[in-house]
Scaffold this motif. Sequence first.
Motif, PDB file in Angstrom:
ATOM      1  N   GLY A 134       1.407 -22.996   8.279  1.00  0.00           N
ATOM      2  CA  GLY A 134       0.212 -23.412   9.009  1.00  0.00           C
ATOM      3  C   GLY A 134      -0.890 -23.907   8.103  1.00  0.00           C
ATOM      4  N   ASP A 135      -1.361 -23.051   7.215  1.00  0.00           N
ATOM      5  CA  ASP A 135      -2.413 -23.412   6.267  1.00  0.00           C
ATOM      6  C   ASP A 135      -2.380 -22.443   5.098  1.00  0.00           C
ATOM      7  N   LYS A 136      -3.349 -22.565   4.212  1.00  0.00           N
ATOM      8  CA  LYS A 136      -3.383 -21.707   3.028  1.00  0.00           C
ATOM      9  C   LYS A 136      -3.532 -20.240   3.412  1.00  0.00           C
ATOM     10  N   ALA A 137      -4.387 -19.964   4.397  1.00  0.00           N
ATOM     11  CA  ALA A 137      -4.585 -18.573   4.831  1.00  0.00           C
ATOM     12  C   ALA A 137      -3.282 -17.991   5.358  1.00  0.00           C
ATOM     13  N   GLY A 138      -2.520 -18.810   6.083  1.00  0.00           N
ATOM     14  CA  GLY A 138      -1.231 -18.337   6.593  1.00  0.00           C
ATOM     15  C   GLY A 138      -0.252 -18.031   5.482  1.00  0.00           C
ATOM     16  N   LEU A 139      -0.268 -18.867   4.432  1.00  0.00           N
ATOM     17  CA  LEU A 139       0.601 -18.623   3.275  1.00  0.00           C
ATOM     18  C   LEU A 139       0.221 -17.323   2.580  1.00  0.00           C
ATOM     19  N   LEU A 140      -1.074 -17.129   2.341  1.00  0.00           N
ATOM     20  CA  LEU A 140      -1.524 -15.926   1.639  1.00  0.00           C
ATOM     21  C   LEU A 140      -1.232 -14.672   2.461  1.00  0.00           C
ATOM     22  N   ALA A 141      -1.393 -14.769   3.776  1.00  0.00           N
ATOM     23  CA  ALA A 141      -1.083 -13.624   4.630  1.00  0.00           C
ATOM     24  C   ALA A 141       0.402 -13.280   4.552  1.00  0.00           C
ATOM     25  N   ALA A 142       1.256 -14.318   4.495  1.00  0.00           N
ATOM     26  CA  ALA A 142       2.700 -14.076   4.386  1.00  0.00           C
ATOM     27  C   ALA A 142       3.049 -13.437   3.049  1.00  0.00           C
ATOM     28  N   VAL A 143       2.363 -13.845   1.990  1.00  0.00           N
ATOM     29  CA  VAL A 143       2.582 -13.244   0.669  1.00  0.00           C
ATOM     30  C   VAL A 143       2.218 -11.762   0.701  1.00  0.00           C
ATOM     31  N   VAL A 144       1.090 -11.444   1.341  1.00  0.00           N
ATOM     32  CA  VAL A 144       0.658 -10.050   1.446  1.00  0.00           C
ATOM     33  C   VAL A 144       1.664  -9.232   2.240  1.00  0.00           C
ATOM     34  N   ASP A 145       2.077  -9.750   3.392  1.00  0.00           N
ATOM     35  CA  ASP A 145       3.019  -9.009   4.241  1.00  0.00           C
ATOM     36  C   ASP A 145       4.330  -8.752   3.498  1.00  0.00           C
ATOM     37  N   ARG A 146       4.783  -9.733   2.761  1.00  0.00           N
ATOM     38  CA  ARG A 146       6.020  -9.566   2.006  1.00  0.00           C
ATOM     39  C   ARG A 146       5.845  -8.508   0.917  1.00  0.00           C
ATOM     40  N   GLY A 147       4.721  -8.546   0.215  1.00  0.00           N
ATOM     41  CA  GLY A 147       4.486  -7.581  -0.848  1.00  0.00           C
ATOM     42  C   GLY A 147       4.304  -6.160  -0.354  1.00  0.00           C
ATOM     43  N   PHE A 148       3.761  -6.022   0.863  1.00  0.00           N
ATOM     44  CA  PHE A 148       3.495  -4.697   1.407  1.00  0.00           C
ATOM     45  C   PHE A 148       4.688  -4.125   2.158  1.00  0.00           C
ATOM     46  N   GLU A 149       5.739  -4.906   2.335  1.00  0.00           N
ATOM     47  CA  GLU A 149       6.856  -4.454   3.151  1.00  0.00           C
ATOM     48  C   GLU A 149       7.494  -3.173   2.615  1.00  0.00           C
ATOM     49  N   GLU A 150       7.691  -3.105   1.305  1.00  0.00           N
ATOM     50  CA  GLU A 150       8.312  -1.904   0.727  1.00  0.00           C
ATOM     51  C   GLU A 150       7.430  -0.679   0.934  1.00  0.00           C
ATOM     52  N   TYR A 151       6.122  -0.867   0.752  1.00  0.00           N
ATOM     53  CA  TYR A 151       5.171   0.240   0.930  1.00  0.00           C
ATOM     54  C   TYR A 151       5.171   0.706   2.389  1.00  0.00           C
ATOM     55  N   LEU A 152       5.087  -0.225   3.319  1.00  0.00           N
ATOM     56  CA  LEU A 152       5.052   0.144   4.725  1.00  0.00           C
ATOM     57  C   LEU A 152       6.369   0.755   5.182  1.00  0.00           C
ATOM     58  N   ASN A 153       7.463   0.269   4.644  1.00  0.00           N
ATOM     59  CA  ASN A 153       8.757   0.818   5.025  1.00  0.00           C
ATOM     60  C   ASN A 153       8.876   2.280   4.612  1.00  0.00           C
ATOM     61  N   SER A 154       8.308   2.624   3.443  1.00  0.00           N
ATOM     62  CA  SER A 154       8.334   4.020   2.999  1.00  0.00           C
ATOM     63  C   SER A 154       7.502   4.891   3.932  1.00  0.00           C
ATOM     64  N   LYS A 155       6.393   4.340   4.453  1.00  0.00           N
ATOM     65  CA  LYS A 155       5.563   5.089   5.385  1.00  0.00           C
ATOM     66  C   LYS A 155       6.248   5.235   6.735  1.00  0.00           C
ATOM     67  N   ARG A 156       6.979   4.190   7.150  1.00  0.00           N
ATOM     68  CA  ARG A 156       7.690   4.258   8.432  1.00  0.00           C
ATOM     69  C   ARG A 156       8.756   5.343   8.405  1.00  0.00           C
ATOM     70  N   GLN A 157       9.408   5.492   7.253  1.00  0.00           N
ATOM     71  CA  GLN A 157      10.517   6.431   7.140  1.00  0.00           C
ATOM     72  C   GLN A 157      10.077   7.845   6.746  1.00  0.00           C
ATOM     73  N   ALA A 158       8.802   8.018   6.435  1.00  0.00           N
ATOM     74  CA  ALA A 158       8.317   9.335   6.022  1.00  0.00           C
ATOM     75  C   ALA A 158       8.424  10.321   7.184  1.00  0.00           C
ATOM     76  N   ARG A 159       8.952  11.482   6.899  1.00  0.00           N
ATOM     77  CA  ARG A 159       9.085  12.510   7.924  1.00  0.00           C
ATOM     78  C   ARG A 159       7.809  13.341   7.995  1.00  0.00           C
ATOM     79  N   PRO A 160       7.256  13.516   9.184  1.00  0.00           N
ATOM     80  CA  PRO A 160       6.036  14.310   9.307  1.00  0.00           C
ATOM     81  C   PRO A 160       6.271  15.749   8.859  1.00  0.00           C
ATOM     82  N   SER A 161       5.289  16.298   8.162  1.00  0.00           N
ATOM     83  CA  SER A 161       5.374  17.697   7.762  1.00  0.00           C
ATOM     84  C   SER A 161       4.775  18.558   8.873  1.00  0.00           C
ATOM     85  N   ALA A 162       4.788  19.858   8.658  1.00  0.00           N
ATOM     86  CA  ALA A 162       4.211  20.765   9.653  1.00  0.00           C
ATOM     87  C   ALA A 162       2.689  20.712   9.630  1.00  0.00           C
TER      88      ALA A 162
END
Length: 254
Positions: free
Chosen positions: A44-72
Amino acid sequence: MDAREKILDAATTLLAGAPVADVSTRAVCEAAGVGAPMLYRLFGDKAGLLAAVVDRGFEEYLNSKRQARPSADPVADLRAGWDNHLRFALEHPHHYRLMYSPELTVPPAAVEEAHALLGAILERCAVAGRLTVPPALATQMIMSANVGAALSILTRPEQYPDPAFSERLRDAVLDAVTCPADPGKVPGAEPDHAVPVAAATLAARLRAERTPVFTTAESALLEQWLDKLGKSGRSAGGGGGEGETERARVVDET
């Protein structure tokens, strides 16, 4: 590798070598070996490119949070989440600074998901009777403080040399929005937040159980009341304050 991945790889590499969290679309196209029309068609534009770069870079971090098991203990999970957030920021400074760059006119999806994941932990805190303010407000307070700490350390390391700074800020913020599991067991712990805690807890439990006791209109009204009580803070307890003034005004008018 398709054109999209080539462009994202090029942008990520250029970003890592940039003095600030910014890259030009021309440089990205040259590095990726594609024309500008291809980049704009995909992002779309430069902002769209930068947002995609951020989402790609954060994917590993967010995936670890998604899979984290809640403690008591959901409050312990909040502390761990704060520390993990800061750790990611320090290990991926370019992606992190870009995420909060003014170049991004639309927040990346990663920002919204990070807020949602934090909000889910705070809902658990509220259900457990550990939250002194509504989950939405607590999410704003914790996230803004966590991001502020990370950006301060990244951009002004000479002003924030104390490695314990983040931990102290974390504890101060969490102490402001949470309460002990059993205040009665804490010496001198007066339940100043009794009404806000009860309101936040009831609202969260109603959301969790989704019991069809009320109509849609009644549920909306109850949610509004509980949210107002949940934000009342210490002024809800004891004498005086806005609540007392308002009661006095109503008595005078009647």
